[in-house]
Design a protein around this motif. Structure first.
Motif, short mmCIF file in Angstrom:
data_model
loop_
_atom_site.label_atom_id
_atom_site.label_comp_id
_atom_site.label_asym_id
_atom_site.label_seq_id
_atom_site.Cartn_x
_atom_site.Cartn_y
_atom_site.Cartn_z
N TRP A 25 -8.30 40.03 -28.98
CA TRP A 25 -7.25 41.02 -28.77
C TRP A 25 -5.93 40.31 -28.54
O TRP A 25 -5.84 39.37 -27.76
N PRO A 27 -2.01 41.30 -27.68
CA PRO A 27 -1.06 42.38 -27.36
C PRO A 27 0.20 42.33 -28.21
O PRO A 27 0.86 43.34 -28.40
N THR A 29 0.42 42.08 -31.31
CA THR A 29 0.24 42.73 -32.61
C THR A 29 0.08 44.24 -32.48
O THR A 29 -0.15 44.92 -33.48
N ALA A 30 0.21 44.76 -31.27
CA ALA A 30 0.04 46.20 -31.06
C ALA A 30 1.14 46.98 -31.80
O ALA A 30 2.30 46.59 -31.79
N ARG A 31 0.72 48.06 -32.42
CA ARG A 31 1.67 48.93 -33.10
C ARG A 31 2.30 49.88 -32.08
O ARG A 31 1.65 50.34 -31.17
N ARG A 33 3.35 53.36 -30.92
CA ARG A 33 2.88 54.72 -31.22
C ARG A 33 4.04 55.70 -31.09
O ARG A 33 4.85 55.59 -30.18
N CYS A 37 -1.47 58.57 -27.01
CA CYS A 37 -2.88 58.71 -27.37
C CYS A 37 -3.49 59.82 -26.51
O CYS A 37 -3.31 59.84 -25.29
N CYS A 40 -7.43 58.23 -24.79
CA CYS A 40 -7.58 57.11 -23.85
C CYS A 40 -7.34 57.45 -22.37
O CYS A 40 -8.08 56.95 -21.52
N HIS A 54 -3.39 49.65 -23.20
CA HIS A 54 -3.88 50.65 -24.13
C HIS A 54 -4.61 50.05 -25.33
O HIS A 54 -5.67 50.53 -25.73
N GLY A 55 -4.07 49.00 -25.92
CA GLY A 55 -4.69 48.43 -27.12
C GLY A 55 -6.11 47.97 -26.88
O GLY A 55 -7.01 48.21 -27.69
N HIS A 58 -8.20 51.20 -26.04
CA HIS A 58 -8.36 52.09 -27.19
C HIS A 58 -9.53 51.65 -28.08
O HIS A 58 -10.28 52.49 -28.57
#
Length: 134
Positions: A25, A27, A29-31, A33, A37, A40, A54-55, A58
């Motif tokens: 994982w 962080p 590279t998180a898109r 939003r 959400c 979650c 969240h990433g 999720h």
């Protein structure tokens, strides 16, 4: 009706796959939003993981939700005349069972979060503070 061991086996597989993925994982590279959400936050509360980014969370909750949804779908296939209320009750019951099962794995999951997520969050925080400091 479906056997409970099947649900537990599939939950175990979902959590194991997530734990295997967690070290990768990232962080950064998180898109971003556009909308919050919807799944979650309630899972985070049920699992006592409100502080997990969240990433990372999720990825776990979507797997858990997929397991619950698949079991509901199988149950409806076996009993096609269930009312909407019965299906909703079944979904809630299976979700509670999933949350309880994952709760029994809480210590193992918390150790993985401490080992793989927390250092990355701390590193990002340090980079942010360095940028703010000049």
């Amino acid at each position: 009706m479906l056997r409970p061991y099947r649900l537990e086996r599939e939950l175990d597989r979902a959590v194991t796959q997530w734990l295997d993925w967690l070290p990768r994982w990232d962080p950064s590279t998180a898109r971003r939003r556009l909308s919050p959400c919807v799944a979650c936050p309630s899972w985070a509360i049920d699992l006592a993981f409100e502080e997990v980014p969240h990433g990372a969370l999720h990825a776990l909750t979507t797997s858990l939700d997929a397991v619950v949804t698949e079991h509901v779908r199988r149950s409806v296939a076996l009993q096609p005349f269930l009312s909407d209320e019965a299906v909703d009750g079944l979904r809630e019951q299976l979700r509670r069972e999933a949350s309880a099962w994952v709760g029994r794995q809480h210590a193992q999951i918390a150790r993985a979060l401490d080992a793989f997520v927390e250092p990355k969050v701390q590193h990002m925080a340090a980079l942010l503070l360095a940028d703010l400091g000049g």
